[in-house]
Design a protein around this motif. Sequence first.
Motif, PDB file in Angstrom:
ATOM      1  N   GLU A   1       0.837  -1.199   0.000  1.00 13.41           N
ATOM      2  CA  GLU A   1       0.000   0.000   0.000  1.00 13.41           C
ATOM      3  C   GLU A   1       0.875   1.254   0.000  1.00 13.41           C
TER       4      GLU A   1
ATOM      5  N   THR B   1      -6.392   0.275  -7.594  1.00 12.03           N
ATOM      6  CA  THR B   1      -7.068   1.260  -6.761  1.00 12.03           C
ATOM      7  C   THR B   1      -8.342   0.620  -6.240  1.00 12.03           C
ATOM      8  N   SER B   2      -8.742   1.031  -5.068  1.00 13.05           N
ATOM      9  CA  SER B   2      -9.921   0.460  -4.432  1.00 13.05           C
ATOM     10  C   SER B   2     -11.195   0.950  -5.111  1.00 13.05           C
ATOM     11  N   THR B   3     -12.163   0.075  -5.183  1.00 12.28           N
ATOM     12  CA  THR B   3     -13.474   0.471  -5.689  1.00 12.28           C
ATOM     13  C   THR B   3     -14.452   0.710  -4.545  1.00 12.28           C
ATOM     14  N   LEU B   4     -14.003   0.550  -3.310  1.00 14.01           N
ATOM     15  CA  LEU B   4     -14.889   0.719  -2.158  1.00 14.01           C
ATOM     16  C   LEU B   4     -15.279   2.165  -1.920  1.00 14.01           C
ATOM     17  N   ASN B   5     -14.425   3.110  -2.263  1.00  9.47           N
ATOM     18  CA  ASN B   5     -14.718   4.518  -2.056  1.00  9.47           C
ATOM     19  C   ASN B   5     -15.094   5.216  -3.357  1.00  9.47           C
ATOM     20  N   CYS B   6     -15.560   4.451  -4.285  1.00  8.70           N
ATOM     21  CA  CYS B   6     -15.912   4.948  -5.608  1.00  8.70           C
ATOM     22  C   CYS B   6     -17.154   5.839  -5.518  1.00  8.70           C
ATOM     23  N   ASP B   7     -17.198   6.916  -6.309  1.00  7.53           N
ATOM     24  CA  ASP B   7     -18.341   7.850  -6.284  1.00  7.53           C
ATOM     25  C   ASP B   7     -19.598   7.275  -6.939  1.00  7.53           C
TER      26      ASP B   7
ATOM     27  N   LYS C   1     -22.623   4.807  -7.763  1.00  2.00           N
ATOM     28  CA  LYS C   1     -23.444   3.933  -6.910  1.00  2.00           C
ATOM     29  C   LYS C   1     -23.723   2.626  -7.617  1.00  2.00           C
TER      30      LYS C   1
END
Length: 107
Positions: free
Chosen positions: A54, A97-103, A105
Amino acid sequence: MIYRRKTYKIKPEKLNDFNQFFHRYLYPNQLNHGAKLIGRWVNEAEDEITAIWEYESKEQYEAIEQGIRGSELHEKAQQRRRELGNLYIESRQDFLTSTLNCDSKVK
């Protein structure tokens, strides 16, 4: 945050040598320069090792790599690798890159 996935294709009989090399040279050098290891795994056939690291940014990764390559421990690691011979068949890396904090919905 970005994540670097580093994968090594190895010969199973080199697993112990590779792990010892990692723990003695690679891991301490990464930590000393600010890298954070998320995890490191070997597959069931013991012919592939994957590590996830990371970083705050690609720039942080590049700065860490520059520091590592200029370090005394890196020089010692290179010498040891020459003594051990080929520890792996091939390696590859990519950045995630993480998709958990993606804008967007999920629908």
